[in-house]
Design a protein around this motif. Structure first.
Motif, PDB file in Angstrom:
ATOM      1  N   TRP A   7       4.036  -3.695   3.335  1.00 33.01           N
ATOM      2  CA  TRP A   7       5.165  -4.143   3.941  1.00 33.01           C
ATOM      3  C   TRP A   7       6.384  -4.425   3.052  1.00 33.01           C
ATOM      4  O   TRP A   7       7.507  -4.238   3.114  1.00 33.01           O
ATOM      5  N   ILE A   8       5.987  -5.223   1.972  1.00 33.53           N
ATOM      6  CA  ILE A   8       6.749  -5.818   0.691  1.00 33.53           C
ATOM      7  C   ILE A   8       7.321  -4.201   0.015  1.00 33.53           C
ATOM      8  O   ILE A   8       8.611  -4.104  -0.104  1.00 33.53           O
ATOM      9  N   TRP A   9       6.374  -3.393  -0.157  1.00 33.05           N
ATOM     10  CA  TRP A   9       6.831  -2.219  -0.776  1.00 33.05           C
ATOM     11  C   TRP A   9       7.710  -1.421   0.117  1.00 33.05           C
ATOM     12  O   TRP A   9       8.595  -0.920  -0.415  1.00 33.05           O
ATOM     13  N   TYR A  10       7.612  -1.435   1.445  1.00 35.39           N
ATOM     14  CA  TYR A  10       8.638  -0.779   2.420  1.00 35.39           C
ATOM     15  C   TYR A  10       9.791  -1.390   2.367  1.00 35.39           C
ATOM     16  O   TYR A  10      10.769  -0.618   2.439  1.00 35.39           O
ATOM     17  N   LEU A  33       2.453   4.742   6.108  1.00 32.85           N
ATOM     18  CA  LEU A  33       3.787   5.579   5.489  1.00 32.85           C
ATOM     19  C   LEU A  33       3.405   5.661   3.971  1.00 32.85           C
ATOM     20  O   LEU A  33       3.731   6.972   3.507  1.00 32.85           O
ATOM     21  N   TYR A  34       2.947   4.967   3.344  1.00 34.20           N
ATOM     22  CA  TYR A  34       2.826   4.744   1.905  1.00 34.20           C
ATOM     23  C   TYR A  34       1.747   5.771   1.595  1.00 34.20           C
ATOM     24  O   TYR A  34       1.794   6.885   0.743  1.00 34.20           O
ATOM     25  N   ASN A  35       0.864   6.374   2.408  1.00 33.98           N
ATOM     26  CA  ASN A  35      -0.172   7.467   2.364  1.00 33.98           C
ATOM     27  C   ASN A  35       0.164   8.952   2.821  1.00 33.98           C
ATOM     28  O   ASN A  35      -0.457   9.874   2.523  1.00 33.98           O
ATOM     29  N   LEU A  55      12.503   4.795  -1.759  1.00 35.22           N
ATOM     30  CA  LEU A  55      11.223   4.517  -1.339  1.00 35.22           C
ATOM     31  C   LEU A  55      10.261   5.126  -2.248  1.00 35.22           C
ATOM     32  O   LEU A  55       9.330   4.440  -2.889  1.00 35.22           O
ATOM     33  N   ALA A  56      10.390   6.421  -2.951  1.00 33.26           N
ATOM     34  CA  ALA A  56       9.601   7.098  -3.848  1.00 33.26           C
ATOM     35  C   ALA A  56       9.603   6.470  -5.139  1.00 33.26           C
ATOM     36  O   ALA A  56       8.570   6.680  -5.851  1.00 33.26           O
ATOM     37  N   SER A  57      10.730   5.642  -5.641  1.00 33.36           N
ATOM     38  CA  SER A  57      10.747   5.014  -6.920  1.00 33.36           C
ATOM     39  C   SER A  57      10.219   3.875  -6.849  1.00 33.36           C
ATOM     40  O   SER A  57       9.813   3.022  -8.130  1.00 33.36           O
ATOM     41  N   VAL A  58       9.736   3.102  -5.580  1.00 38.16           N
ATOM     42  CA  VAL A  58       9.080   1.910  -5.755  1.00 38.16           C
ATOM     43  C   VAL A  58       7.515   1.895  -5.602  1.00 38.16           C
ATOM     44  O   VAL A  58       6.926   2.795  -5.102  1.00 38.16           O
ATOM     45  N   ASP A  62       5.493  -3.099  -7.791  1.00 36.53           N
ATOM     46  CA  ASP A  62       6.655  -3.731  -7.615  1.00 36.53           C
ATOM     47  C   ASP A  62       6.361  -4.774  -6.543  1.00 36.53           C
ATOM     48  O   ASP A  62       6.837  -5.937  -6.715  1.00 36.53           O
ATOM     49  N   ALA A  63       5.653  -4.316  -5.358  1.00 35.71           N
ATOM     50  CA  ALA A  63       5.634  -5.092  -4.358  1.00 35.71           C
ATOM     51  C   ALA A  63       4.604  -6.634  -4.806  1.00 35.71           C
ATOM     52  O   ALA A  63       4.814  -7.546  -4.407  1.00 35.71           O
ATOM     53  N   GLN A  64       3.661  -6.140  -5.647  1.00 34.55           N
ATOM     54  CA  GLN A  64       2.608  -7.054  -6.215  1.00 34.55           C
ATOM     55  C   GLN A  64       3.637  -8.212  -7.121  1.00 34.55           C
ATOM     56  O   GLN A  64       3.307  -9.310  -6.996  1.00 34.55           O
TER      57      GLN A  64
END
Length: 187
Positions: A7-10, A33-35, A55-58, A62-64
């Motif tokens: 969710w954070i990544w998104y 979505l990630y997969n 999105l592709a650059s995150v 980064d979320a961690q």
């Protein structure tokens, strides 16, 4: 892996103006979505080319880092899929994917919430009115919700707290900003 990281990544990737509902309709979850492939992302109506690029650059790293910052500061992460996520927010057109919480988000559950917002350069009358209104509203059990800025917003929070009420500050600027630094002396 913790589902909140997806969710954070998104949210990091698509920003606060994301279409969570379109994403969930198409991918079932941010992990789905990630997969998925970038071509699948492009097929979803909620994604522009610019959002796909971001999105592709995150990364999940980064979320961690965001999750670690929240952990260090004692902030709670409440995602759209979390049972603590306020139902009232789910009803808006573009609800935030992630809420970063310092305090008790459950104070919003099953309680009337009233938003009071206004100018930072408020007149004395506006400040007194915001404080007085908030005191009365809080005494009736409602939660005062505002942006927490100087001026009318702060007067509303002060009024609610002076009568023993609950308040929630919603920051539109995200983590890592000095947005409320000017209010430090008022807490």
């Amino acid at each position: 892996m913790d589902n909140s990281l997806y969710w954070i990544w998104y949210q990091l990737g698509v920003g606060v103006n994301s279409d969570v509902k379109a994403m969930l309709d198409f991918f079932d979850s941010p992990e789905g979505l990630y997969n998925a492939s970038i071509l699948e992302w492009a097929a979803c109506s909620g994604f522009t080319a610019a959002k796909i690029d971001r999105l592709a650059s995150v990364t999940l790293d980064d979320a961690q880092r965001v999750a670690d910052e929240c952990d260090r500061n004692g902030w709670d992460i409440v995602t759209y899929g979390d049972s603590r996520y306020p139902e009232i927010l789910k009803s808006i057109k573009r609800p935030p994917a992630v809420l970063y919480v310092d305090g008790d988000i459950l104070c919003l559950k099953d309680r009337l919430s009233i938003s009071i917002v206004g100018t930072r350069k408020a007149s004395e009358y506006s400040l007194k009115a915001a404080k007085l209104l908030s005191e009365g509203i809080a005494q009736c059990g409602a939660v005062i919700v505002s942006g927490g800025a100087l001026g009318v917003d702060s007067a509303a929070h002060i009024g609610a707290m002076s009568s023993g009420g609950r308040t929630v500050v919603v920051l539109g600027c995200g983590l890592g900003t000095d947005y409320l630094r000017a209010n430090e002396s008022q807490t």
